[in-house]
Design an enzyme around this catalytic site. Structure first.
Site, mmCIF file in Angstrom:
data_model
loop_
_atom_site.group_PDB
_atom_site.id
_atom_site.type_symbol
_atom_site.label_atom_id
_atom_site.label_comp_id
_atom_site.label_asym_id
_atom_site.label_seq_id
_atom_site.Cartn_x
_atom_site.Cartn_y
_atom_site.Cartn_z
ATOM 1 N N ASP A 1 33.510 27.118 35.660
ATOM 2 C CA ASP A 1 34.299 28.324 35.485
ATOM 3 C C ASP A 1 35.660 28.050 36.109
ATOM 4 O OD1 ASP A 1 34.834 31.121 34.970
ATOM 5 O OD2 ASP A 1 34.573 31.431 37.127
ATOM 6 N N ASP B 1 38.330 30.764 37.140
ATOM 7 C CA ASP B 1 38.861 31.712 38.117
ATOM 8 C C ASP B 1 37.895 31.967 39.263
ATOM 9 O OD1 ASP B 1 41.273 32.048 36.744
ATOM 10 O OD2 ASP B 1 40.304 33.410 35.345
#
Length: 238
Positions: A8, A10
């Site tokens: 991922d 963020d």
């Protein structure tokens, strides 16, 4: 077979909130609207709720973008009547895209992973806007270590939908057993990995960790990049 790490973006490799805060302040101020810590916190909480609705399929991306700025306009001092929320959203995304901020230690971690893990494939698997993700990655130098970006806007489907991960696997060209998903979000990253029968690492866990690990079939948890590296090193040797 490679060792494929799906990250991922963020709050895993990039500090989304730092970039978001800066960009929101720039865009609102340049359009004659007020900005404060309180406005940012309200925006952040509402924005998070909208992304959860998107993950559930209850709203579209366009609806999300419009709603979040209609909401923030209502909080600001200044005349927003002539402002188009979608245009302001586009300006916001462009501004964020040149203001990437790394999580502390992220660049060194990714470099170490790439250099030390045999046949390491490093991928981004992120929900969000393509220009935002690509711009922030490039502005931090992270792009030198990334093999491919899987961004929901490009794929037309978002985590945790298993179709998102199927597209990733088709592009990577290797089975799910060769992949591990690393992220901070239970509702997109961990649930997505569970849906795709893929190993997972919950990064920066919080709450009732043991119960949530069972609920989401999470294999590992890590609270720092040093801890995460050791987990991925061990996983790669299995």
């Amino acid at each position: 077979m490679h060792h494929n790490f799906l990250f991922d973006l963020d709050q895993t490799l990039l500090d989304f909130h730092a970039s978001e805060y800066k960009a929101l302040g720039i865009v609102l101020s340049s359009n004659g609207l007020s900005f404060s810590d309180e406005i940012y916190q309200a925006f952040k909480e509402y924005n998070k709720s909208l992304w959860l609705e998107l993950e559930k399929g209850n709203i579209t991306r366009t609806e999300l973008f419009i709603k979040r700025f209609q909401y923030v306009f209502s909080l600001c001092e200044g005349d927003s009547r002539a402002l188009d929320p979608m245009k302001i959203n586009d300006d916001f995304i462009r501004t964020m895209s040149v203001n990437g901020v790394l999580m502390d230690g992220a660049l060194e971690f990714v470099r170490k992973l790439k250099e030390n893990i045999p046949d390491a494939g490093i991928y981004i698997a992120s929900n969000g806007a393509t220009i935002n993700a690509k711009g922030r990655i490039a502005s931090t130098g992270l792009d030198k270590y990334i093999d491919y970006l899987f961004i929901s806007e490009d794929l037309g489907v978002a985590k945790p939908d298993v179709s998102f991960f199927n597209i990733c696997l088709d592009k990577i060209g290797e089975p799910g057993a060769s992949c591990i998903m690393i992220g901070d979000s239970l509702s997109s990253d961990m649930l997505g990995a569970k849906n795709a029968s893929m190993d997972s690492v919950w990064f920066m866990p919080s709450g009732d960790v043991e119960r949530l690990m069972q609920e989401y079939d999470i294999n590992y948890v890590a609270s720092s990049f040093d801890e995460l590296y050791l987990i991925l090193e061990k996983w790669s040797a299995l």
